[in-house]
Design an enzyme around this catalytic site. Sequence first.
Site, short mmCIF file in Angstrom:
data_model
loop_
_atom_site.label_atom_id
_atom_site.label_comp_id
_atom_site.label_asym_id
_atom_site.label_seq_id
_atom_site.Cartn_x
_atom_site.Cartn_y
_atom_site.Cartn_z
N ASN A 47 0.23 -3.40 2.75
CA ASN A 47 0.08 -1.92 2.21
C ASN A 47 1.31 -1.36 1.53
O ASN A 47 1.76 -2.06 0.51
CB ASN A 47 -0.44 -1.20 3.46
CG ASN A 47 -1.47 -0.06 2.93
OD1 ASN A 47 -1.56 -0.14 1.70
ND2 ASN A 47 -1.58 1.03 3.52
N THR A 103 1.44 -4.60 -2.23
CA THR A 103 0.39 -5.95 -2.24
C THR A 103 0.96 -6.97 -3.37
O THR A 103 1.90 -6.57 -4.03
CB THR A 103 -1.02 -5.16 -2.60
OG1 THR A 103 -1.27 -4.04 -1.71
CG2 THR A 103 -2.02 -6.26 -2.69
N1 GLY Z 1 -3.62 -1.83 1.16
C1 GLY Z 1 -4.09 -2.02 -0.05
C2 GLY Z 1 -5.72 -2.46 -0.25
O1 GLY Z 1 -5.94 -3.03 0.66
O2 GLY Z 1 -6.20 -2.07 -0.93
#
Ligand code: GLY
Length: 563
Positions: free
Chosen positions: A392, A372
Amino acid sequence: MIMPIARLLIVSLILCCAGPLQAAPGPERPGQAGIASPHPLATRAGEEILRAGGNAFDAAVAVSAALAVVEPYGSGLGGGGFFLLHRAEDGHEVMVDARETAPAAAQRDMFVDEQGERIPGLSLDTVLAAGIPGLPAALVHLSREYGRLPLGSVLAPAIRYAEEGFEVYPRLLTGLERKRAELEASPASAAVFFPEGELPELGSRLRQQDLARTLRRLAEQGREGFYQGPVAEALVAAVQAEGGLWTLEDLAGYRIKEREPIVSRYREARIVSAPPPSSGGVVLATILNILEGYDLQAMPPDVATHLVIEAMRRGYRDRALYLGDPDFVDVPVARLIHPMYAAGLRASIRTDRALPSDWLPGIRAREDGPQTTHFSIIDADGNRAAVTQTLNFWFGSGIMAAGTGVLLNNEMDDFSARPGVPDGFGLVTGDGNAIEPGKRMLSSMTPTFVETPGGVAILGTPGGSRIISMVLLGVLARVDAQASAREMVTRRRFHHQYLPDLVVHEPGALDDAVVEGLRARGHQLEETGGDYGNLKVVTWDYEDNRVEAATDPRNEAGEALVY
Ligand code: GLY
């Protein structure tokens, strides 16, 4: 040490009856702009757009798209994100929710076998892992609804970086090394990231011509350039060729949502943060409401740290228990962020002892991906953007749709894979975050504004489930200790997420006396292998009307700029 009950009740009553939480008044405008992003080229894309007459929202589109090019492991057009905005002229606050959605053919148990066990890798490294992307729709929406410049102008820096390339840097190489097998298994990814069949050289140029073309289509045609026509057809073909579920209707039907942010109060600060389908704002508000009942600054450090950990434990338990996509499940937000609810949680906290997580009624928590990315912006008029966006895990699924330059996310892994099935602890995973067609998976992304009588802070970070605790520590530093942007990003970190029942901390985050005090209370401690997080903070301090921008020293590649 604990606030007397009577004072607590008075504070709670004042807070719950005080009416809408208003921003503290400050100077009319900062007169300076600040950007903190994880890559110098992204920061400069934002600067270029501000200098061309754009506002913070134009700059946010430019930085977001630039990151999709120069940080392909962290976010991208094939992913999603949350854009928290504050418009200076009328105080309008909104979160543009560009979270991915499950395709229409998705099924609740698609990632588990007949025994109810999660099938390894299916929700991570295959086309089934990918949700319908939201980022391109958000870029178009932000530009049209909030920006001043044409979309083509604000996407120009990103298109240039994709066409002309950028220098390969150490963190990109780290990501390529870690995800090499998955990227090489996708011919389009392999051609972009391993052009000679080898890891690219440090400092060599990485060009992404297909991605440049896709960005250009978006710039020229708006959302139709991505969600319909040749790009959409190529994405669906790539997914279906490997047994995936996407259809052209899924893409054409994708919509961003404008959501009201979560607003709460901690001491004299007003906190504005991400609402569901992020868990961030709600959990942050719950934890801060619990801590509101203590004078942490006046306490010995081991007691204060213990109380913060106990508050984290309870906030993260609620994440696992109650949160999901509010369009599908009834999330009791008003209750969870109410000071009286926090007072109830606080009543179960003792200063002398940790409460094991499995003594709290609850369910097993799932981990989010740790990658992220995040950036923060303020413009000279005081417009603000805090943006966290993601694919992700590193490079998402690693699968690139041929001819598009678009990496498919693996955000489907953020859903609960085994709702209703008890795990080894006899606990069950939340139904609220079960897979349903069209639903958004729960997120931890926590773009946040902190408003105190002395100024404003804009912050956020990547880091999976640790995002919320990192933002929390940033808020505490700002409100309790009037920390500068630099001090906020530098502060050492610790984290508790309810399950596993463990305090994880960076090396050096807790001194010997605190470690001893926590162990004596029954906490289990684990030092992380290294530092974690990548906090990006921009502050506007009213007293000297000064803007400061800071990027996390843990990530040398970041760049903060004020002009
Ligand atoms: N994929 C990390 C989040 O959305 O928290």
